[in-house]
Scaffold this motif. Structure first.
Motif, PDB file in Angstrom:
ATOM      1  N   VAL A  37      -8.520 -17.014  18.224  1.00 58.09           N
ATOM      2  CA  VAL A  37      -8.748 -15.576  18.345  1.00 58.09           C
ATOM      3  C   VAL A  37     -10.180 -15.376  18.812  1.00 58.09           C
ATOM      4  O   VAL A  37     -11.123 -15.841  18.152  1.00 58.09           O
ATOM      5  CB  VAL A  37      -8.513 -14.858  17.007  1.00 58.09           C
ATOM      6  N   ARG A  38     -10.344 -14.680  19.948  1.00 58.09           N
ATOM      7  CA  ARG A  38     -11.670 -14.521  20.537  1.00 58.09           C
ATOM      8  C   ARG A  38     -11.984 -13.050  20.732  1.00 58.09           C
ATOM      9  O   ARG A  38     -11.214 -12.331  21.369  1.00 58.09           O
ATOM     10  CB  ARG A  38     -11.733 -15.261  21.874  1.00 58.09           C
ATOM     11  N   LEU A  39     -13.078 -12.616  20.146  1.00 60.27           N
ATOM     12  CA  LEU A  39     -13.556 -11.271  20.411  1.00 60.27           C
ATOM     13  C   LEU A  39     -13.851 -11.170  21.902  1.00 60.27           C
ATOM     14  O   LEU A  39     -14.422 -12.084  22.494  1.00 60.27           O
ATOM     15  CB  LEU A  39     -14.812 -10.976  19.590  1.00 60.27           C
ATOM     16  N   ALA A  50     -13.814   0.351  16.255  1.00 59.12           N
ATOM     17  CA  ALA A  50     -12.507   0.566  15.628  1.00 59.12           C
ATOM     18  C   ALA A  50     -11.392  -0.152  16.374  1.00 59.12           C
ATOM     19  O   ALA A  50     -10.422  -0.608  15.762  1.00 59.12           O
ATOM     20  CB  ALA A  50     -12.207   2.062  15.536  1.00 59.12           C
ATOM     21  N   ALA A  51     -11.514  -0.278  17.696  1.00 50.26           N
ATOM     22  CA  ALA A  51     -10.474  -0.969  18.466  1.00 50.26           C
ATOM     23  C   ALA A  51     -10.384  -2.435  18.076  1.00 50.26           C
ATOM     24  O   ALA A  51      -9.286  -2.989  17.928  1.00 50.26           O
ATOM     25  CB  ALA A  51     -10.756  -0.837  19.968  1.00 50.26           C
ATOM     26  N   VAL A  52     -11.536  -3.079  17.872  1.00 49.47           N
ATOM     27  CA  VAL A  52     -11.536  -4.477  17.441  1.00 49.47           C
ATOM     28  C   VAL A  52     -10.923  -4.595  16.047  1.00 49.47           C
ATOM     29  O   VAL A  52     -10.090  -5.471  15.786  1.00 49.47           O
ATOM     30  CB  VAL A  52     -12.967  -5.047  17.440  1.00 49.47           C
ATOM     31  N   LEU A  53     -11.335  -3.697  15.154  1.00 46.32           N
ATOM     32  CA  LEU A  53     -10.805  -3.733  13.789  1.00 46.32           C
ATOM     33  C   LEU A  53      -9.289  -3.571  13.791  1.00 46.32           C
ATOM     34  O   LEU A  53      -8.567  -4.314  13.111  1.00 46.32           O
ATOM     35  CB  LEU A  53     -11.447  -2.634  12.942  1.00 46.32           C
ATOM     36  N   ASP A  54      -8.799  -2.594  14.568  1.00 40.85           N
ATOM     37  CA  ASP A  54      -7.355  -2.343  14.607  1.00 40.85           C
ATOM     38  C   ASP A  54      -6.589  -3.569  15.089  1.00 40.85           C
ATOM     39  O   ASP A  54      -5.563  -3.950  14.508  1.00 40.85           O
ATOM     40  CB  ASP A  54      -7.045  -1.159  15.526  1.00 40.85           C
TER      41      ASP A  54
END
Length: 269
Positions: A37-39, A50-54
């Motif tokens: 999983v890569r940011l 929030a988009a990353v968190l979701d």
């Protein structure tokens, strides 16, 4: 929180394996029982909005139905691993809803994400490079194993910008992992510290030159995939239980309220 400190401007290289659909905020690739999983900042600042968190919450929730995924590695395609939470998003949330309920929803997502990361059945490995700041360090601390490039730099800047260190319930986790005295010093002084310091504290389990970091991750994943899945899950949950015993007075559910109150005072005080 986002803060600027110097770091090498070099992003890690990764082997391509079994590519899946790449969403905007994260990119995932699976190699047998290992899910990478890569940011994926896509040219934006490397922050946890929030988009990353979701997307991370959705991915971790879906893992409950994915026993084939036994190891999850978390890294970033950006120049840095993570520069912290998105303070612009916080300010916009407060401007749109002065009551603070919108900001509390964002902050509560951070708490849900960290709990999901700690509770997932998969063994989680953080691969850190560049700058690891505020919420980025908090997120990494909830991974089971953490390896960092020897050029990595770390900071907990919240007090320095007038906010409490209230993201994801991480204070209790950091204290449990690295000890109260050292975390107290770093949170109060907001000083930058290097990978060697992070390693001595226990925030990093291993350090290596950036071009050798993948070998460190491989040295963990190869034996882990040979272990009994049941033994791994049970051991992971036992370790989580003992770690939480050190946090019996955990008040992390108040983090979103603390953050909202502090930001409200900044905005209207």
């Amino acid at each position: 929180m986002t803060e600027s400190i110097s770091a090498p401007a070099c992003a890690p290289a990764y082997p391509l394996v079994l590519a899946r659909t790449a969403p905007k905020a994260i990119r995932t690739e699976q190699d047998g029982p290992v899910l990478h999983v890569r940011l994926n900042p896509w040219g934006q600042e490397d922050t946890l909005d929030a988009a990353v968190l979701d997307e991370l919450i959705t991915l971790l929730d879906d893992l409950h139905e994915r026993p084939d995924v036994r190891i999850l590695t978390l890294s970033s395609l950006g120049t840095d691993f993570c520069l912290g939470a998105d303070r612009n998003e916080y300010q916009e949330a407060m401007a749109a809803d002065p009551s603070g309920s919108g900001l509390r929803r964002i902050a509560d997502k951070a708490h849900r994400l960290c709990q999901a990361l700690e509770n997932t059945h998969a063994v989680t490995i953080a691969r850190l490079h560049g700058r690891v700041i505020g919420a980025g360090l908090a997120l990494a601390s909830f991974c089971d194993l953490r390896a960092g490039a020897d050029t990595s730099r770390f900071r907990m800047p919240e007090v320095g910008i007038g906010l409490p260190p209230a993201w994801g319930g991480a204070m209790g986790r950091l204290v449990s992992e690295a000890g109260t005295a050292r975390i107290r010093e770093l949170m109060l002084t907001c000083e930058v510290f290097d990978a060697d310091t992070a390693h001595r504290m226990g925030l990093l389990h291993r350090t290596a030159p950036l071009d050798q970091l993948d070998k460190v991750i491989d040295s963990w994943t190869r034996p882990l995939v040979r272990r009994s899945p049941e033994a791994l899950v049970l051991t992971k949950r036992m370790l989580a239980g003992y770690a939480r015993a050190d946090r019996t007075a955990d008040v992390s559910l108040l983090d979103s309220h603390l953050l909202t109150a502090a930001l409200h005072q900044h905005t209207h005080g």
